[in-house]
Design a protein around this motif. Structure first.
Motif, PDB file in Angstrom:
ATOM      1  N   SER B  42      73.330  -0.364  38.944  1.00  0.00           N
ATOM      2  CA  SER B  42      72.535  -1.423  38.341  1.00  0.00           C
ATOM      3  C   SER B  42      71.970  -0.949  37.004  1.00  0.00           C
ATOM      4  O   SER B  42      71.734  -1.747  36.099  1.00  0.00           O
ATOM      5  CB  SER B  42      71.423  -1.881  39.278  1.00  0.00           C
ATOM      6  N   LEU B  43      71.797   0.380  36.883  1.00  0.00           N
ATOM      7  CA  LEU B  43      71.394   0.909  35.575  1.00  0.00           C
ATOM      8  C   LEU B  43      72.513   0.709  34.567  1.00  0.00           C
ATOM      9  O   LEU B  43      72.282   0.360  33.410  1.00  0.00           O
ATOM     10  CB  LEU B  43      71.080   2.403  35.680  1.00  0.00           C
ATOM     11  N   VAL B  45      74.843  -1.523  34.697  1.00  0.00           N
ATOM     12  CA  VAL B  45      75.061  -2.945  34.437  1.00  0.00           C
ATOM     13  C   VAL B  45      73.837  -3.557  33.742  1.00  0.00           C
ATOM     14  O   VAL B  45      73.865  -4.693  33.310  1.00  0.00           O
ATOM     15  CB  VAL B  45      75.377  -3.656  35.782  1.00  0.00           C
ATOM     16  N   ALA B  46      72.795  -2.766  33.661  1.00  0.00           N
ATOM     17  CA  ALA B  46      71.527  -3.267  33.120  1.00  0.00           C
ATOM     18  C   ALA B  46      71.729  -4.033  31.818  1.00  0.00           C
ATOM     19  O   ALA B  46      72.581  -3.697  31.008  1.00  0.00           O
ATOM     20  CB  ALA B  46      70.588  -2.106  32.883  1.00  0.00           C
ATOM     21  N   ASN B  47      70.906  -5.051  31.690  1.00  0.00           N
ATOM     22  CA  ASN B  47      71.059  -5.850  30.482  1.00  0.00           C
ATOM     23  C   ASN B  47      69.850  -5.676  29.578  1.00  0.00           C
ATOM     24  O   ASN B  47      69.381  -6.594  28.951  1.00  0.00           O
ATOM     25  CB  ASN B  47      71.272  -7.319  30.830  1.00  0.00           C
ATOM     26  N   ALA B  48      69.324  -4.455  29.592  1.00  0.00           N
ATOM     27  CA  ALA B  48      68.115  -4.209  28.810  1.00  0.00           C
ATOM     28  C   ALA B  48      68.432  -4.001  27.325  1.00  0.00           C
ATOM     29  O   ALA B  48      67.781  -4.588  26.466  1.00  0.00           O
ATOM     30  CB  ALA B  48      67.379  -3.014  29.367  1.00  0.00           C
ATOM     31  N   ASP B  49      69.447  -3.174  27.060  1.00  0.00           N
ATOM     32  CA  ASP B  49      69.706  -2.781  25.669  1.00  0.00           C
ATOM     33  C   ASP B  49      69.941  -3.970  24.755  1.00  0.00           C
ATOM     34  O   ASP B  49      69.261  -4.144  23.756  1.00  0.00           O
ATOM     35  CB  ASP B  49      70.907  -1.839  25.607  1.00  0.00           C
ATOM     36  N   SER B  50      70.939  -4.793  25.125  1.00  0.00           N
ATOM     37  CA  SER B  50      71.324  -5.853  24.203  1.00  0.00           C
ATOM     38  C   SER B  50      70.274  -6.963  24.165  1.00  0.00           C
ATOM     39  O   SER B  50      70.057  -7.575  23.123  1.00  0.00           O
ATOM     40  CB  SER B  50      72.698  -6.412  24.565  1.00  0.00           C
ATOM     41  N   THR B  51      69.591  -7.177  25.300  1.00  0.00           N
ATOM     42  CA  THR B  51      68.560  -8.218  25.282  1.00  0.00           C
ATOM     43  C   THR B  51      67.373  -7.774  24.432  1.00  0.00           C
ATOM     44  O   THR B  51      66.788  -8.564  23.702  1.00  0.00           O
ATOM     45  CB  THR B  51      68.091  -8.568  26.704  1.00  0.00           C
ATOM     46  N   GLN B  52      67.051  -6.485  24.542  1.00  0.00           N
ATOM     47  CA  GLN B  52      65.940  -5.974  23.739  1.00  0.00           C
ATOM     48  C   GLN B  52      66.298  -6.055  22.253  1.00  0.00           C
ATOM     49  O   GLN B  52      65.474  -6.433  21.421  1.00  0.00           O
ATOM     50  CB  GLN B  52      65.634  -4.526  24.130  1.00  0.00           C
ATOM     51  N   TRP B  53      67.549  -5.715  21.977  1.00  0.00           N
ATOM     52  CA  TRP B  53      68.017  -5.796  20.592  1.00  0.00           C
ATOM     53  C   TRP B  53      67.947  -7.251  20.136  1.00  0.00           C
ATOM     54  O   TRP B  53      67.502  -7.551  19.030  1.00  0.00           O
ATOM     55  CB  TRP B  53      69.451  -5.264  20.512  1.00  0.00           C
ATOM     56  N   GLY B 161      57.925  -7.614  24.173  1.00  0.00           N
ATOM     57  CA  GLY B 161      59.235  -7.253  24.724  1.00  0.00           C
ATOM     58  C   GLY B 161      59.354  -5.754  24.933  1.00  0.00           C
ATOM     59  O   GLY B 161      59.823  -5.298  25.981  1.00  0.00           O
ATOM     60  N   VAL B 162      58.894  -4.980  23.964  1.00  0.00           N
ATOM     61  CA  VAL B 162      58.961  -3.518  24.081  1.00  0.00           C
ATOM     62  C   VAL B 162      58.200  -3.067  25.327  1.00  0.00           C
ATOM     63  O   VAL B 162      58.697  -2.272  26.126  1.00  0.00           O
ATOM     64  CB  VAL B 162      58.379  -2.847  22.814  1.00  0.00           C
ATOM     65  N   THR B 163      57.002  -3.627  25.518  1.00  0.00           N
ATOM     66  CA  THR B 163      56.182  -3.257  26.684  1.00  0.00           C
ATOM     67  C   THR B 163      56.898  -3.633  27.981  1.00  0.00           C
ATOM     68  O   THR B 163      57.044  -2.802  28.879  1.00  0.00           O
ATOM     69  CB  THR B 163      54.828  -4.006  26.640  1.00  0.00           C
ATOM     70  N   SER B 169      62.330  -0.570  32.702  1.00  0.00           N
ATOM     71  CA  SER B 169      63.218   0.588  32.865  1.00  0.00           C
ATOM     72  C   SER B 169      62.492   1.703  33.613  1.00  0.00           C
ATOM     73  O   SER B 169      63.114   2.467  34.341  1.00  0.00           O
ATOM     74  CB  SER B 169      63.767   1.079  31.531  1.00  0.00           C
ATOM     75  N   GLU B 170      61.165   1.745  33.468  1.00  0.00           N
ATOM     76  CA  GLU B 170      60.378   2.712  34.238  1.00  0.00           C
ATOM     77  C   GLU B 170      60.540   2.418  35.736  1.00  0.00           C
ATOM     78  O   GLU B 170      60.791   3.311  36.536  1.00  0.00           O
ATOM     79  CB  GLU B 170      58.903   2.574  33.841  1.00  0.00           C
ATOM     80  N   ALA B 171      60.432   1.132  36.086  1.00  0.00           N
ATOM     81  CA  ALA B 171      60.567   0.727  37.489  1.00  0.00           C
ATOM     82  C   ALA B 171      61.967   1.048  37.995  1.00  0.00           C
ATOM     83  O   ALA B 171      62.146   1.513  39.124  1.00  0.00           O
ATOM     84  CB  ALA B 171      60.273  -0.766  37.634  1.00  0.00           C
ATOM     85  N   GLN B 172      62.968   0.821  37.122  1.00  0.00           N
ATOM     86  CA  GLN B 172      64.348   1.079  37.526  1.00  0.00           C
ATOM     87  C   GLN B 172      64.575   2.574  37.752  1.00  0.00           C
ATOM     88  O   GLN B 172      65.194   2.971  38.726  1.00  0.00           O
ATOM     89  CB  GLN B 172      65.292   0.589  36.431  1.00  0.00           C
ATOM     90  N   ARG B 173      64.021   3.372  36.820  1.00  0.00           N
ATOM     91  CA  ARG B 173      64.137   4.823  36.995  1.00  0.00           C
ATOM     92  C   ARG B 173      63.443   5.242  38.284  1.00  0.00           C
ATOM     93  O   ARG B 173      63.948   6.089  39.011  1.00  0.00           O
ATOM     94  CB  ARG B 173      63.494   5.543  35.803  1.00  0.00           C
ATOM     95  N   GLY B 174      62.291   4.619  38.562  1.00  0.00           N
ATOM     96  CA  GLY B 174      61.551   4.922  39.789  1.00  0.00           C
ATOM     97  C   GLY B 174      62.391   4.627  41.014  1.00  0.00           C
ATOM     98  O   GLY B 174      62.439   5.419  41.950  1.00  0.00           O
ATOM     99  N   ALA B 175      63.076   3.481  40.978  1.00  0.00           N
ATOM    100  CA  ALA B 175      63.912   3.079  42.115  1.00  0.00           C
ATOM    101  C   ALA B 175      65.039   4.076  42.318  1.00  0.00           C
ATOM    102  O   ALA B 175      65.333   4.482  43.444  1.00  0.00           O
ATOM    103  CB  ALA B 175      64.473   1.684  41.885  1.00  0.00           C
TER     104      ALA B 175
END
Lengths: 158, 337
Positions: B42-43, B45-53, B161-163, B169-175
């Motif tokens: 899931s990391l 497949v994560a859609n964090a990078d492009s959405t944040q961009w 958005g940054v926050t 991603s902190e939660a994901q790393r935690g998981a």
């Protein structure tokens, strides 16, 4: 092959002369291949084999129906079998898409969303869309970055 | 302490328990590693990078439009440039408003407010943008005056958005690290259990070795007693075959130990006229377990020597040894010569 596209283009130009549709004659996609620059208008794209699928995307709400030209058909017409495509958007967002992405049931160059042509305000006129729902391997950052909207230029890099 | 493992029932019970624990642990590891794999995937497949961009890009698109608008207003650019830049920005705002990836950000009150502000700006701007070049030129100065607060709204959305994305991603790393920790703990537990099983098996092995040597010692003592006994001792199995024959027996009956062992007791020492009775008795005993001579204590019975003569004063005590369950019932005629 490029000749097919050129022929379509000639036909389209002829059509434009008779009917004064602003959209029909307007180049929506500029293709650069082996130093040759070709422009395609909406009619030329729509004359190619039509592919349609439904999928959700991470940028839109709910399931969408996309209609367009299969990237594989498009590449076959160009006679491109390997290398990369440099796809560039109106806002100069650019991304490289491997030619190997052009597979059956793969990405399409969409010109319609939910049965309607897409304006620039609606991510148009062209949007490279992968069938994200049909194949989970398309749900990756890499594929999302290749899903370029407001596409207006494709350069073949071999 | 480990005697209970040596008994058949105890060993079986322990084995079943251990197998159950090992299977449960292995299943747990399998499930947890699948869980960890899923988290890692899931990391990927994560859609964090492009959405944040994409989020940050909306401010960029606004600035690009603002520049184009100012240039057009100053007569330095084609009005079409401003229209195009407006459309690109407009599209980006629609994505902000619709994309599921931004749902969490849109829920923040400050973002909701900023989006409403931006929306009103766009709604007010569309008629001017879509109008003729002349009308656009006429409307631009007013629009440009509205730019600074709109730019602030774009900026504040990016910052929220940054926050949000860093929290996510902190939660994901935690998981992921949680799943990996679970996996490590259960793997360690299984390893410890397997080591414990190995330890127990080693102790069982030592206990059985000790038992084996005790048995060997007992046997050699017994052998010593039999061989040094002044009484003649003859040990036979239920089939009548002689298993042991001591030195005194050699003297009484005239057979050497080598001759006697493996031979039929009936042929060797039972007098000819008693042989049929003896065989019938043995057969009866083998079939029904009925004892007449066996276990009757000291009996005076006739016997014969190798040379056919009878030894004087023969008393035979025929006993049944205790290891009956193993089928090696021993008939021990003891001959007092």
């Amino acid at each position: 092959m490029i000749s097919t596209i050129s022929r379509m283009l000639l036909a389209t130009t002829a059509l434009t002369l008779t009917c004064q549709s602003a959209l029909a004659g307007e180049a929506v996609l500029t293709v650069t291949h082996a130093g040759e620059v070709t422009t395609l208008d909406m009619d030329a794209l729509q004359a190619m084999d039509v592919v349609e699928f439904e999928t959700s995307t991470i940028w839109t709400e709910g399931t969408q129906t996309f209609t367009g030209v299969s990237l594989s058909t498009f590449l076959d017409d160009l006679g491109v079998t390997e290398g990369n495509l440099k796809a560039t958007a109106i806002n100069d967002y650019a991304v490289e898409i491997p030619v190997s992405d052009g597979v059956e049931n793969g990405p399409i160059i969409a010109y319609m969303r939910n049965g309607e042509l897409m304006s620039v305000r609606d991510k148009g006129p062209l949007w490279i869309v992968y069938p994200y729902d049909a194949d989970p391997t398309y749900q990756t950052e890499v594929v999302y970055s290749r899903s370029i909207w407001q596409l207006d230029r494709i350069e073949v890099i071999e | 302490m480990f005697d209970r493992f040596v008994t058949k029932k105890g060993l079986l019970g322990s084995l079943v328990t251990y197998m159950a624990v090992v299977i449960v642990s292995a299943t747990a590891i399998w499930v947890l590693s699948a869980d960890a794999r899923e988290e890692v995937e899931s990391l990927a497949v994560a859609n964090a990078d492009s959405t944040q961009w994409s989020l940050a890009q909306s401010e960029v698109e606004f600035l690009a439009f603002a520049n184009a608008a100012r240039a057009v207003s100053a007569g330095q650019a084609d009005p079409e440039d401003a229209r195009r830049r407006f459309d690109v920005m407009y599209s980006r705002v629609q994505t902000l408003k619709a994309a599921p990836a931004f749902a969490e950000i849109r829920e923040r009150p400050s973002v909701a407010q900023s989006l409403r502000n931006i929306d009103s700006f766009l709604e007010a701007a569309v008629p001017t943008i879509d109008a003729s070049d002349a009308a656009l030129m006429a409307g631009l100065p007013e629009m440009i005056e509205a730019f600074p607060p709109v730019q602030k709204d774009f900026r504040s959305i990016s910052l929220v958005g940054v926050t949000v994305f860093s929290e996510r991603s902190e939660a994901q790393r935690g998981a992921v690290s949680g799943a990996l920790t679970d996996l490590a703990v259960i793997s360690f537990a299984l390893l410890a259990l397997l080591l414990a099983v190995v330890g127990v098996l080693l102790m069982i092995n030592r206990a059985s070795q000790r038992q084996t040597s005790e048995i060997a010692l007992t046997q050699s003592r017994l052998q010593a007693i039999i061989s040094t006994s002044l009484d003649a001792i003859l040990v036979a199995g239920t089939d009548g075959r002689i298993l042991d024959f001591n030195g005194a027996a050699e003297g009484v009956f005239g057979y050497s130990r080598e001759e006697a062992i493996g031979a039929d007791m009936a042929d060797l020492i039972v007098p000819d006229h008693m042989r049929d009775a003896h065989n019938a008795g043995m057969k009866r005993y083998r079939q029904s377990g009925e004892k007449r001579v066996v276990g009757s204590g000291l009996l005076k019975l006739e016997a014969k020597r190798k040379d056919g003569t009878e030894p004087s004063r023969v008393y035979r005590r025929v006993k049944l040894s205790k290891d009956e369950p193993y089928g090696e019932e021993k008939v021990t005629p003891e001959v007092h010569g």
